[in-house]
Write a protein that holds these residues in place. Structure first.
Motif, PDB file in Angstrom:
ATOM      1  N   ASN A 130       1.984   3.752 -14.351  1.00 26.91           N
ATOM      2  CA  ASN A 130       0.644   3.261 -14.683  1.00 26.91           C
ATOM      3  C   ASN A 130      -0.121   3.008 -13.375  1.00 26.91           C
ATOM      4  O   ASN A 130       0.417   3.223 -12.287  1.00 26.91           O
ATOM      5  CB  ASN A 130       0.738   1.999 -15.541  1.00 26.91           C
ATOM      6  N   ASP A 131      -1.357   2.531 -13.476  1.00 19.56           N
ATOM      7  CA  ASP A 131      -2.185   2.338 -12.285  1.00 19.56           C
ATOM      8  C   ASP A 131      -1.538   1.390 -11.283  1.00 19.56           C
ATOM      9  O   ASP A 131      -1.603   1.604 -10.075  1.00 19.56           O
ATOM     10  CB  ASP A 131      -3.566   1.784 -12.681  1.00 19.56           C
ATOM     11  N   LYS A 132      -0.910   0.348 -11.828  1.00 17.54           N
ATOM     12  CA  LYS A 132      -0.323  -0.649 -10.944  1.00 17.54           C
ATOM     13  C   LYS A 132       0.837  -0.050 -10.142  1.00 17.54           C
ATOM     14  O   LYS A 132       0.958  -0.248  -8.939  1.00 17.54           O
ATOM     15  CB  LYS A 132       0.170  -1.831 -11.788  1.00 17.54           C
ATOM     16  N   LEU A 133       1.672   0.731 -10.852  1.00 16.39           N
ATOM     17  CA  LEU A 133       2.796   1.388 -10.179  1.00 16.39           C
ATOM     18  C   LEU A 133       2.285   2.462  -9.222  1.00 16.39           C
ATOM     19  O   LEU A 133       2.854   2.688  -8.159  1.00 16.39           O
ATOM     20  CB  LEU A 133       3.738   2.001 -11.219  1.00 16.39           C
ATOM     21  N   ALA A 134       1.175   3.106  -9.628  1.00 17.22           N
ATOM     22  CA  ALA A 134       0.606   4.156  -8.782  1.00 17.22           C
ATOM     23  C   ALA A 134       0.211   3.593  -7.421  1.00 17.22           C
ATOM     24  O   ALA A 134       0.378   4.245  -6.394  1.00 17.22           O
ATOM     25  CB  ALA A 134      -0.615   4.776  -9.468  1.00 17.22           C
ATOM     26  N   ARG A 159       9.938  -5.343 -13.995  1.00 15.91           N
ATOM     27  CA  ARG A 159       9.221  -5.192 -12.718  1.00 15.91           C
ATOM     28  C   ARG A 159       7.994  -4.277 -12.873  1.00 15.91           C
ATOM     29  O   ARG A 159       7.786  -3.356 -12.111  1.00 15.91           O
ATOM     30  CB  ARG A 159      10.158  -4.656 -11.624  1.00 15.91           C
ATOM     31  N   GLY A 160       7.230  -4.539 -13.949  1.00 15.83           N
ATOM     32  CA  GLY A 160       5.971  -3.824 -14.141  1.00 15.83           C
ATOM     33  C   GLY A 160       6.122  -2.422 -14.692  1.00 15.83           C
ATOM     34  O   GLY A 160       5.164  -1.667 -14.763  1.00 15.83           O
ATOM     35  N   ARG A 161       7.356  -2.039 -15.047  1.00 14.51           N
ATOM     36  CA  ARG A 161       7.557  -0.645 -15.429  1.00 14.51           C
ATOM     37  C   ARG A 161       7.493  -0.406 -16.932  1.00 14.51           C
ATOM     38  O   ARG A 161       7.701   0.695 -17.409  1.00 14.51           O
ATOM     39  CB  ARG A 161       8.907  -0.155 -14.888  1.00 14.51           C
ATOM     40  N   GLY A 221      12.471   3.205  -7.918  1.00 17.14           N
ATOM     41  CA  GLY A 221      12.672   2.910  -9.333  1.00 17.14           C
ATOM     42  C   GLY A 221      11.389   2.469 -10.017  1.00 17.14           C
ATOM     43  O   GLY A 221      11.351   1.433 -10.675  1.00 17.14           O
ATOM     44  N   LEU A 222      10.340   3.271  -9.852  1.00 18.29           N
ATOM     45  CA  LEU A 222       9.030   2.847 -10.341  1.00 18.29           C
ATOM     46  C   LEU A 222       8.622   3.438 -11.686  1.00 18.29           C
ATOM     47  O   LEU A 222       7.609   3.052 -12.244  1.00 18.29           O
ATOM     48  CB  LEU A 222       7.951   3.203  -9.300  1.00 18.29           C
ATOM     49  N   ALA A 223       9.414   4.383 -12.228  1.00 16.57           N
ATOM     50  CA  ALA A 223       8.965   5.044 -13.455  1.00 16.57           C
ATOM     51  C   ALA A 223       8.915   4.047 -14.618  1.00 16.57           C
ATOM     52  O   ALA A 223       9.735   3.132 -14.701  1.00 16.57           O
ATOM     53  CB  ALA A 223       9.898   6.202 -13.788  1.00 16.57           C
ATOM     54  N   ILE A 224       7.926   4.248 -15.467  1.00 11.35           N
ATOM     55  CA  ILE A 224       7.781   3.393 -16.642  1.00 11.35           C
ATOM     56  C   ILE A 224       9.013   3.544 -17.538  1.00 11.35           C
ATOM     57  O   ILE A 224       9.568   4.628 -17.677  1.00 11.35           O
ATOM     58  CB  ILE A 224       6.492   3.783 -17.419  1.00 11.35           C
ATOM     59  N   GLN A 261      -1.148  15.015  -2.507  1.00 15.92           N
ATOM     60  CA  GLN A 261      -0.306  13.874  -2.908  1.00 15.92           C
ATOM     61  C   GLN A 261      -1.069  12.927  -3.834  1.00 15.92           C
ATOM     62  O   GLN A 261      -0.514  12.416  -4.809  1.00 15.92           O
ATOM     63  CB  GLN A 261       0.193  13.129  -1.661  1.00 15.92           C
ATOM     64  N   VAL A 262      -2.355  12.721  -3.550  1.00 19.54           N
ATOM     65  CA  VAL A 262      -3.165  11.851  -4.414  1.00 19.54           C
ATOM     66  C   VAL A 262      -3.307  12.500  -5.795  1.00 19.54           C
ATOM     67  O   VAL A 262      -3.206  11.823  -6.827  1.00 19.54           O
ATOM     68  CB  VAL A 262      -4.550  11.567  -3.788  1.00 19.54           C
ATOM     69  N   ALA A 263      -3.502  13.815  -5.812  1.00 21.63           N
ATOM     70  CA  ALA A 263      -3.619  14.522  -7.092  1.00 21.63           C
ATOM     71  C   ALA A 263      -2.316  14.399  -7.893  1.00 21.63           C
ATOM     72  O   ALA A 263      -2.326  14.276  -9.114  1.00 21.63           O
ATOM     73  CB  ALA A 263      -3.963  15.996  -6.850  1.00 21.63           C
ATOM     74  N   ARG A 264      -1.179  14.419  -7.197  1.00 27.31           N
ATOM     75  CA  ARG A 264       0.123  14.289  -7.869  1.00 27.31           C
ATOM     76  C   ARG A 264       0.260  12.891  -8.497  1.00 27.31           C
ATOM     77  O   ARG A 264       0.711  12.752  -9.633  1.00 27.31           O
ATOM     78  CB  ARG A 264       1.254  14.548  -6.856  1.00 27.31           C
ATOM     79  N   VAL A 265      -0.169  11.869  -7.767  1.00 25.62           N
ATOM     80  CA  VAL A 265      -0.119  10.501  -8.297  1.00 25.62           C
ATOM     81  C   VAL A 265      -0.988  10.414  -9.555  1.00 25.62           C
ATOM     82  O   VAL A 265      -0.589   9.851 -10.577  1.00 25.62           O
ATOM     83  CB  VAL A 265      -0.575   9.480  -7.224  1.00 25.62           C
ATOM     84  N   SER A 266      -2.175  11.009  -9.476  1.00 30.10           N
ATOM     85  CA  SER A 266      -3.083  11.024 -10.626  1.00 30.10           C
ATOM     86  C   SER A 266      -2.422  11.716 -11.826  1.00 30.10           C
ATOM     87  O   SER A 266      -2.495  11.230 -12.959  1.00 30.10           O
ATOM     88  CB  SER A 266      -4.394  11.733 -10.229  1.00 30.10           C
ATOM     89  N   ALA A 267      -1.736  12.836 -11.565  1.00 30.24           N
ATOM     90  CA  ALA A 267      -1.076  13.577 -12.649  1.00 30.24           C
ATOM     91  C   ALA A 267       0.047  12.740 -13.278  1.00 30.24           C
ATOM     92  O   ALA A 267       0.235  12.748 -14.495  1.00 30.24           O
ATOM     93  CB  ALA A 267      -0.518  14.896 -12.110  1.00 30.24           C
ATOM     94  N   LEU A 268       0.770  12.008 -12.437  1.00 29.26           N
ATOM     95  CA  LEU A 268       1.878  11.181 -12.934  1.00 29.26           C
ATOM     96  C   LEU A 268       1.363  10.033 -13.798  1.00 29.26           C
ATOM     97  O   LEU A 268       1.998   9.640 -14.779  1.00 29.26           O
ATOM     98  CB  LEU A 268       2.701  10.639 -11.756  1.00 29.26           C
TER      99      LEU A 268
END
Ligand code: ZN
Length: 499
Positions: free
Chosen positions: A408-412, A482-484, A434-437, A394-401
Motif C-alpha cells: 500500500n502507499d505506506k509500505l511504498a 507491521r502495516g502489512r 518483509g513489506l508485502a501485504i 524504479q518509481v514506476a515499479r513501486v507504483s505498479a506494486l
C-alpha cells in the motif's frame, strides 16, 4: 569592495527606475572534434594533451571549419526562430589574452550565421517574449590556472599555467535583444530565459549544457533609466555568471547598485564586472572595449560559409519536439493546470515524471511520488531531484506494486526509502524487509482474532452495533502485521466475527 556601502533596497530602486537586461550566453558545442582541427573535445583530459599546430596557432597551420559545428549552430538558430544566413564569413577578433594561443579569436562579427529570432519564457503565468539578436559561431580560448595562492585566483598567485585543451572547442554565442518593460521581474526573466535556453539546447542534443563545467556560461547586461525616460541607461556587463541562481542575483545586485549610483547624481560606468558567488555582489573589471578595439576583419584562412537551402530545410525538419511544445502536450495529457505544471518544472521534476509515465506509471502516481516523498527527500538532503539515487523505472515499479495490491502507499514509502538507501530494486527490498501485504486469509484471520481477544471492551461495543469502533481493532491488526495487512479486508473480517 567598493560600492557595497551604497545599495538602494530593491523595491525602492524599482519605484524610481526601469531596468533593461540583455544576455549573452556562450555554449560549448558537443561535437566530437574542435572547431578548426581534429583534436578531441573531451572534458578533463591531461592538460595540453588535446592540442595540435592548428589549435596552438603555430605558424603555417591552417584551420578548416567543422561541418557538425555549423549544423549544430543552424539547429540552434532554427529552434530560436532565427533567419539563417545564405552566406557569411568568420572574422578575426584581435586581442591579447594569455590563454588565447593565436592572440586573435576566430569568431563572427557583422555576418553571424543566425539572426533575428525569439524565444518565449513563462513567469508567474505571464509570457515574456525575449528577442534573439544573433547566434554566431566561434572558438573557445584555453584556460589559465593560477597556482600557489589560496583562492585559485590570479591575485595572490605565485605563477600561472595555461591549458590549451579547451582552445578551439566550438562555442556558440546566443545574444538577446535588450529586454525592457519587465520591471521588478527582470531578475526572474533573466533566470527563466537561461533555464529555457538550457532546456532547448539540451533537447537539441548540441551541448551537455553543464553550467558547473562551464559548457554554458552567461554574461548578464543590466542598465537602469528613470521611469518615463526616453533613453536607456548605460549598461554594465557581468561576466561568466555560472548558475541559474547567480544569473538572477547578478541582475538584482546591479539594479540595487546602479540605483545608488544614479541617486547620487553620478554616471554608471560602462564596464565589465565580476560576479562573486559568495556574497552575490559584483565588482568592476576592465572598462568595456568598443568593437573597434578588436580590429575585426574577415578571416583570410577560411572560405565563407554558405549553407545550402535544402540542407537548412532538412535540419529544420529534423528538429525534435521543443521544450515549450512538449510542456503544452504533457500538461494536456496529464490534465494539469498551468500552475501545477510550473511547480513540476521549478522542482526539476518534469523529465523525471515524464520518464516515470513512459515506464508505465499513471501520471497522477508519478506526480504524487516525485512531488511528495522524493521531493521531500531531495529537500532534506540538499540534492537535485535528478541526482537522487532512484530511477523513474524504479518509481514506476513501486507504483505498479501498489496498483497490484502487493503493497500500500505506506509500505511504498518504505520501499522508496530502501531504494534511496541503496538496498536494491523495489521487489528485492519488499522481500528483504518483509513489506508485502498479508494476503494469506488465514494469517489475517488469526491477527483479527487476536485483536478481538485482546480488546474485549471494544469488541463488545461493536457487537452492540457501534461499528465505528472497528477502526481501533483495525489499528491493532495493522500494528500486529507491521502495516502489512489490507486494512479494508481486516475491517470486513472484524465485522463478520462480531456480527
Ligand atoms: Zn587541434
Amino acid at each position: 569592495m567598493t560600492g557595497l556601502a551604497q545599495l538602494v533596497p530593491y523595491d525602492e530602486a524599482l519605484s524610481r527606475y526601469e531596468p533593461v537586461i540583455g544576455l549573452e550566453t556562450h555554449v560549448e558545442l558537443g561535437t566530437r572534434t574542435k572547431m578548426f582541427c581534429g583534436c578531441p573535445t573531451t572534458f578533463g583530459l591531461e592538460p595540453n594533451s588535446a592540442v595540435c599546430p592548428v589549435c596552438l596557432g603555430l605558424p603555417g597551420s591552417l584551420p578548416v571549419a567543422n561541418r557538425a559545428a555549423i549544423e549544430y549552430t543552424i539547429r540552434i538558430g532554427l529552434a530560436l526562430n532565427c533567419s539563417i544566413a545564405t552566406w557569411c564569413r568568420f572574422a578575426r577578433k584581435n586581442y591579447f589574452y594569455p590563454d588565447m594561443p593565436k592572440d586573435f579569436q576566430i569568431s563572427q562579427y557583422d555576418e553571424p550565421l543566425c539572426t533575428d529570432g525569439w524565444i518565449d519564457v513563462e513567469i508567474d503565468g505571464r509570457t515574456v517574449r525575449v528577442g534573439i539578436e544573433r547566434v554566431h559561431l566561434e572558438e573557445d580560448t584555453g584556460k589559465s590556472l593560477h597556482m600557489g595562492g589560496a583562492t585559485g585566483r590570479i591575485h595572490g598567485a605565485e605563477y600561472s599555467l595555461v591549458d590549451y585543451n579547451r582552445a578551439g572547442i566550438p562555442l556558440v554565442e546566443v545574444v538577446t535583444k535588450p529586454v525592457a518593460g519587465t520591471g521588478a521581474l527582470a531578475p526572474d526573466v533573466a533566470r527563466a530565459y537561461v533555464t529555457e535556453l538550457r532546456d532547448l539546447l539540451r533537447s537539441l542534443g548540441v551541448s551537455d549544457v553543464r553550467m558547473e563545467q562551464g559548457s554554458l556560461r552567461c554574461d548578464v547586461n543590466t542598465s537602469l533609466a528613470p521611469h518615463g525616460s526616453a533613453e536607456w541607461g548605460t549598461r554594465t556587463e557581468t561576466k561568466n555568471v555560472n548558475s541559474l541562481r547567480s544569473v538572477e542575483r547578478a541582475v538584482r545586485f546591479e539594479i540595487e547598485r546602479q540605483a545608488a549610483v544614479l541617486d547620487a547624481g553620478q554616471k554608471v560606468v560602462q564596464e565589465t564586472r565580476h560576479f562573486h558567488e559568495e556574497d552575490g555582489t559584483t565588482t568592476a573589471g576592465r572598462s568595456k572595449e568598443e568593437a573597434q578595439d578588436y580590429r575585426y576583419f574577415p578571416e583570410p584562412d577560411l572560405v565563407p560559409v554558405a549553407p545550402d537551402r535544402d540542407w537548412v530545410e532538412q535540419i529544420r525538419a529534423s528538429l525534435p519536439e521543443l521544450p515549450a511544445a512538449r510542456r503544452a502536450r504533457l500538461q494536456a495529457d496529464w490534465g494539469l493546470s498551468g500552475l501545477e505544471m510550473t511547480q513540476l518544472q521549478n522542482a526539476g521534476a518534469l523529465d523525471l515524471i515524464g520518464a516515470t509515465v513512459d515506464a508505465g506509471a499513471p501520471a497522477a502516481d508519478a506526480r504524487k511520488w516525485w512531488m511528495g516523498e522524493l521531493a521531500r527527500h531531495a529537500n532534506a538532503t540538499g540534492t537535485d531531484m535528478s541526482e537522487l539515487p532512484i530511477t523513474p523505472v524504479q518509481v514506476a515499479r513501486v507504483s505498479a506494486l501498489v496498483r497490484a495490491g502487493t503493497i500500500n502507499d505506506k509500505l511504498a514509502r518504505q520501499v522508496l526509502e530502501g531504494v534511496l538507501a541503496g538496498e536494491g530494486e523495489p521487489d528485492a527490498i519488499i522481500e528483504a524487509r518483509g513489506l508485502a501485504i498479508v494476503t494469506d486469509e488465514g494469517a489475517l484471520t488469526s491477527a483479527v482474532e487476536a485483536a478481538i481477544a485482546a480488546n474485549p471492551d471494544i469488541a463488545a461495543k461493536i457487537r452492540d452495533g457501534k461499528t465505528a469502533a472497528a477502526g481501533a481493532l483495525v489499528g491493532e491488526v495493522m500494528k500486529a502485521t507491521r502495516g502489512r495487512a489490507d486494512a479494508g479486508r481486516a475491517r470486513e473480517l472484524i465485522l463478520q466475527q462480531l456480527a
